[in-house]
Write an enzyme that holds these catalytic residues in place. Structure first.
Site, mmCIF file in Angstrom:
data_model
loop_
_atom_site.group_PDB
_atom_site.id
_atom_site.type_symbol
_atom_site.label_atom_id
_atom_site.label_comp_id
_atom_site.label_asym_id
_atom_site.label_seq_id
_atom_site.Cartn_x
_atom_site.Cartn_y
_atom_site.Cartn_z
ATOM 1 N N ASP A 86 8.693 -29.334 -13.456
ATOM 2 C CA ASP A 86 7.317 -29.090 -13.924
ATOM 3 C C ASP A 86 7.336 -28.642 -15.384
ATOM 4 O O ASP A 86 8.408 -28.376 -15.957
ATOM 5 C CB ASP A 86 6.604 -28.046 -13.040
ATOM 6 C CG ASP A 86 7.373 -26.731 -12.935
ATOM 7 O OD1 ASP A 86 8.154 -26.416 -13.856
ATOM 8 O OD2 ASP A 86 7.190 -26.024 -11.932
ATOM 9 N N ASP B 243 9.655 7.173 10.656
ATOM 10 C CA ASP B 243 8.325 6.594 10.359
ATOM 11 C C ASP B 243 8.366 5.579 9.218
ATOM 12 O O ASP B 243 7.333 5.079 8.790
ATOM 13 C CB ASP B 243 7.331 7.717 10.030
ATOM 14 C CG ASP B 243 7.767 8.546 8.830
ATOM 15 O OD1 ASP B 243 8.770 8.173 8.185
ATOM 16 O OD2 ASP B 243 7.117 9.557 8.536
ATOM 17 N N GLU C 117 9.495 6.095 6.085
ATOM 18 C CA GLU C 117 9.616 6.660 4.736
ATOM 19 C C GLU C 117 11.086 6.740 4.328
ATOM 20 O O GLU C 117 11.986 6.717 5.171
ATOM 21 C CB GLU C 117 8.990 8.060 4.702
ATOM 22 C CG GLU C 117 7.485 8.016 4.807
ATOM 23 C CD GLU C 117 6.841 9.388 4.639
ATOM 24 O OE1 GLU C 117 7.564 10.363 4.366
ATOM 25 O OE2 GLU C 117 5.614 9.475 4.784
ATOM 26 N N LYS D 17 3.577 -31.231 -12.629
ATOM 27 C CA LYS D 17 3.331 -30.744 -11.264
ATOM 28 C C LYS D 17 1.954 -30.095 -11.170
ATOM 29 O O LYS D 17 1.520 -29.420 -12.106
ATOM 30 C CB LYS D 17 4.407 -29.711 -10.896
ATOM 31 C CG LYS D 17 4.251 -29.109 -9.505
ATOM 32 C CD LYS D 17 5.382 -28.129 -9.178
ATOM 33 C CE LYS D 17 5.082 -26.733 -9.675
ATOM 34 N NZ LYS D 17 6.154 -25.765 -9.368
#
Ligand SMILES: O=P(O)(O)OC[C@H]1O[C@@H](O)[C@H](O)[C@@H]1O
Length: 315
Positions: A177, A41, A43, A200
């Site tokens: 930037d 499942d 987990e 930027k």
């Protein structure tokens, strides 16, 4: 491996065996693997490498670089909580890449400030963190993002600068930037590179606008240096602009090689030459090893904690 007087061991997961081996050797620690089982499942079940008495040493180092972070955060929750009950009195997280640091502010009402949430979550699990170039933009220190007694942020800027000095000795270093100014300054001063930083504005995940600084890029071997490439759009656009300004070549150096989706293709299409990164995130572009600086920081932290352990109980 000699018995460690610090009574410490480095725990890692099966997908980081190589990185763990390099770090363990440099830090002179025994490396042990955490076994993972995934149930049908989805987990997870973990099994920690305890000794014959079912115990872990007092000092435990957890190695987990947090790219693709979501499942890894659950792994850390399970591993760190269990390590405490199995004898670990001091836990250090070595996360060469620390995730969720970029969401450091709510831009719209109700937006989750992930940096605070994930930083707080990790701080509740471990006593110390060692990382490399965490993306701290509006927050000044790692301690503010992750309030643990020891929060150590190393940088890839200097080792990348050493690589650039070997490969492009006359490079013009450019940061794409304003946030990159810190790394550009560190890298430039180390080898006396000419340097500049762009401006930027980000409009979306893959949508940025960039303005070049007033520099003479014509004929220069330019190296764009940044903390990370995710979609690669920032570096791709900066490359196009620099090429249009006459740069002879544009190479890219980053600490964190996230390179999501078609990022490398985008860089290629923009005319990037070589791409170099540190090995904080395993990637084909890795050209700078961080095991030594990480090990040095780790060794001195463990020695400090080990020393404390002899005279006073660890928290
Ligand atoms: O443009 P991509 O590669 O998606 O994002 C990476 C850039 O976004 C910034 O936060 C980083 O510092 C880097 O400049």
């Amino acid at each position: 491996m000699l018995a460690d007087p610090l009574q410490a061991c480095l725990l890692h997961f099966d997908d980081e065996t190589d990185a763990a081996g390099r770090l363990a050797q440099a830090a002179q620690l025994p490396a042990k693997m955490i076994e993972r089982h995934r149930f049908p499942d989805g987990e997870l079940k973990l099994r920690l490498p305890v000794d014959g008495a079912g115990r872990l040493p007092p000092q435990v180092v957890l190695l987990r670089s947090l790219h693709d972070p979501n499942e890894k955060l659950v792994e850390l929750l399970l591993a760190a909580r269990a390590a405490r009950t199995l004898g670990a009195r001091h836990i250090t997280l070595v996360a060469p890449y620390l995730a969720y640091m970029r969401q450091d502010i709510a831009f719209a009402p109700g937006e989750v400030v992930s940096q605070q949430v994930v930083g707080g979550f990790l701080a509740g699990l471990v006593d110390a963190v060692i990382t490399v170039d965490p993306h701290l933009h509006r927050v000044a220190t790692l301690q503010e993002a992750m309030a643990v007694p020891d929060a150590i942020a190393l940088s890839g800027a200097e080792p990348l600068s050493d690589l650039i000095a070997r490969r492009r000795p006359h490079a013009l270093l450019v940061g794409p930037d304003g946030e990159s100014a810190q790394w550009i300054a560190q890298a430039a001063v180390r080898h006396g590179f000419d340097h500049a930083v762009c401006t930027k504005v980000r409009h979306g995940d893959r949508d940025v606008t960039i303005e070049l600084p007033p520099i003479a890029a014509a004929g220069r071997a330019v190296v764009l240096l940044d903390d990370m490439a995710s979609t690669g759009r920032t570096l791709a656009l900066a490359t196009r602009l620099l090429r249009a300004a006459g740069a002879a070549s544009v190479d890219v150096a980053v600490t964190h090689a996230l390179f999501a989706g078609d990022a490398l293709q985008a860089l290629n299409d923009a005319g990037v030459g070589e791409v170099w990164s540190t090995d904080c995130i395993p990637h084909a572009s890795n050209a700078v090893a961080m095991a030594e600086p990480l090990a040095q920081a780790l060794r001195s932290l463990l020695q400090r904690r080990g020393g404390l352990r002899q005279s006073a109980p660890l928290p």
